[in-house]
Design a protein around this motif. Sequence first.
Motif, short mmCIF file in Angstrom:
data_model
loop_
_atom_site.label_atom_id
_atom_site.label_comp_id
_atom_site.label_asym_id
_atom_site.label_seq_id
_atom_site.Cartn_x
_atom_site.Cartn_y
_atom_site.Cartn_z
N ALA A 58 -29.66 -6.64 49.43
CA ALA A 58 -31.00 -6.88 48.96
C ALA A 58 -31.22 -7.80 47.89
CB ALA A 58 -31.80 -5.63 48.90
N PHE A 59 -32.38 -8.71 47.68
CA PHE A 59 -32.64 -9.38 46.78
C PHE A 59 -34.30 -9.04 46.54
CE2 PHE A 59 -28.85 -11.90 47.95
CZ PHE A 59 -28.47 -11.82 46.74
N PRO A 60 -34.50 -9.41 45.22
CA PRO A 60 -36.01 -9.05 45.30
C PRO A 60 -36.98 -10.44 45.89
CG PRO A 60 -35.08 -9.45 42.95
CD PRO A 60 -34.04 -9.68 44.13
N SER A 61 -36.47 -11.38 46.20
CA SER A 61 -37.26 -12.45 46.96
C SER A 61 -36.57 -13.19 47.84
CB SER A 61 -38.27 -13.25 45.97
OG SER A 61 -37.40 -13.90 45.10
N LYS A 62 -37.13 -14.01 48.83
CA LYS A 62 -36.27 -15.07 49.16
C LYS A 62 -36.13 -16.14 48.34
CE LYS A 62 -36.88 -17.92 53.22
NZ LYS A 62 -37.55 -18.35 54.67
N ASP A 63 -36.67 -16.43 47.43
CA ASP A 63 -36.14 -17.62 46.46
C ASP A 63 -34.92 -17.19 45.92
OD1 ASP A 63 -38.39 -19.18 47.34
OD2 ASP A 63 -39.58 -18.64 45.57
N MET A 64 -34.95 -15.80 45.36
CA MET A 64 -33.85 -15.39 44.63
C MET A 64 -32.48 -15.49 45.66
SD MET A 64 -33.27 -14.22 41.32
CE MET A 64 -34.48 -13.38 40.88
N ALA A 65 -32.56 -15.07 46.84
CA ALA A 65 -31.52 -14.92 47.62
C ALA A 65 -31.14 -16.49 47.98
CB ALA A 65 -31.97 -14.41 49.18
N LEU A 66 -32.02 -17.41 47.78
CA LEU A 66 -31.68 -18.78 48.36
C LEU A 66 -31.01 -19.58 46.92
CD1 LEU A 66 -34.56 -19.82 50.44
CD2 LEU A 66 -32.07 -19.78 51.03
N GLU A 67 -31.42 -18.91 45.89
CA GLU A 67 -30.96 -19.41 44.66
C GLU A 67 -29.47 -19.06 44.31
OE1 GLU A 67 -32.96 -19.00 40.91
OE2 GLU A 67 -35.08 -19.17 41.99
N TRP A 68 -29.16 -17.45 44.93
CA TRP A 68 -27.84 -17.11 44.76
C TRP A 68 -27.21 -18.03 45.62
CZ3 TRP A 68 -26.01 -14.73 49.39
CH2 TRP A 68 -24.82 -14.29 49.20
N TYR A 69 -27.14 -18.14 47.10
CA TYR A 69 -26.51 -18.75 47.81
C TYR A 69 -26.22 -20.30 47.74
CZ TYR A 69 -24.37 -20.10 52.50
OH TYR A 69 -23.68 -20.71 53.33
N ASN A 70 -27.14 -21.02 47.22
CA ASN A 70 -26.94 -22.29 46.78
C ASN A 70 -26.55 -22.54 45.27
OD1 ASN A 70 -28.02 -23.47 49.38
ND2 ASN A 70 -30.07 -22.79 48.72
N CYS A 71 -26.23 -21.59 44.57
CA CYS A 71 -26.01 -21.99 43.18
C CYS A 71 -24.49 -22.38 43.16
CB CYS A 71 -26.03 -20.61 42.33
SG CYS A 71 -24.56 -19.36 42.48
N ALA A 72 -24.10 -23.19 42.04
CA ALA A 72 -23.02 -23.82 41.72
C ALA A 72 -21.77 -22.76 42.01
CB ALA A 72 -22.92 -24.53 40.60
N GLU A 73 -21.99 -21.64 41.14
CA GLU A 73 -20.92 -20.69 41.27
C GLU A 73 -20.67 -20.11 42.55
OE1 GLU A 73 -23.27 -20.72 37.43
OE2 GLU A 73 -23.87 -20.70 39.32
N TYR A 74 -21.67 -19.93 43.28
CA TYR A 74 -21.33 -19.31 44.56
C TYR A 74 -20.64 -20.49 45.43
CZ TYR A 74 -21.41 -17.20 49.21
OH TYR A 74 -21.29 -16.40 50.44
N GLN A 75 -21.18 -21.70 45.30
CA GLN A 75 -20.82 -22.64 46.54
C GLN A 75 -19.11 -23.00 46.02
OE1 GLN A 75 -22.27 -24.24 49.11
NE2 GLN A 75 -23.60 -22.51 48.61
N ALA A 76 -18.66 -22.65 44.58
CA ALA A 76 -17.43 -22.77 44.28
C ALA A 76 -16.48 -21.92 44.82
CB ALA A 76 -17.22 -22.69 42.97
N ILE A 77 -16.77 -20.61 45.42
CA ILE A 77 -16.32 -19.61 45.72
C ILE A 77 -16.13 -19.57 47.55
CG2 ILE A 77 -15.86 -17.98 43.88
CD1 ILE A 77 -17.96 -16.01 45.13
N LEU A 78 -17.34 -20.34 48.01
CA LEU A 78 -17.34 -20.21 49.35
C LEU A 78 -16.25 -20.76 50.31
CD1 LEU A 78 -19.49 -19.57 51.74
CD2 LEU A 78 -20.77 -21.78 51.18
N PRO A 79 -15.80 -21.81 49.86
CA PRO A 79 -14.70 -22.43 50.68
C PRO A 79 -13.53 -21.35 50.75
CG PRO A 79 -15.21 -24.00 48.87
CD PRO A 79 -16.01 -22.81 48.65
N HIS A 80 -13.27 -20.32 50.07
CA HIS A 80 -12.31 -19.28 50.37
C HIS A 80 -12.86 -18.37 51.63
CE1 HIS A 80 -10.09 -20.31 46.72
NE2 HIS A 80 -11.22 -20.37 45.89
N ARG A 81 -14.00 -18.20 51.62
CA ARG A 81 -14.56 -17.34 52.96
C ARG A 81 -14.53 -18.38 54.00
NH1 ARG A 81 -18.66 -17.26 55.65
NH2 ARG A 81 -20.34 -17.87 54.27
#
Length: 100
Positions: A58-81
């Motif tokens: 869960a996230f407080p808002s759709k904007d927050m969920a999208l910020e998480w998914y699109n942030c540089a830190e998440y995008q850096a680990i995403l290739p492993h998944r």
Amino acid sequence: MTVYIVARITISDREACGKYEQGFMPVFNLFEGRMLSVDESPHVLEGEWTCTRTVLAAFPSKDMALEWYNCAEYQAILPHRLAGAKAEIAILAGLPAPAA
């Protein structure tokens, strides 16, 4: 309004996914995410549940969920998944609070 992320993940390489998992929670926590469930053996009531892991967050808002998914830190680990699993991921809108 709260939104939920549902991820149905089929893991093919646990080692690659392990690298993803090591960095996941620190990034997830930056965006006020709440992990509600991670289950590799759900009790299926109907149909076929072919994925190897199901995640509900869960996230407080759709904007927050999208910020998480699109942030540089998440995008850096995403290739492993991506190297170790296929996933179906969706953002679901929460229901409004009932009137008092």
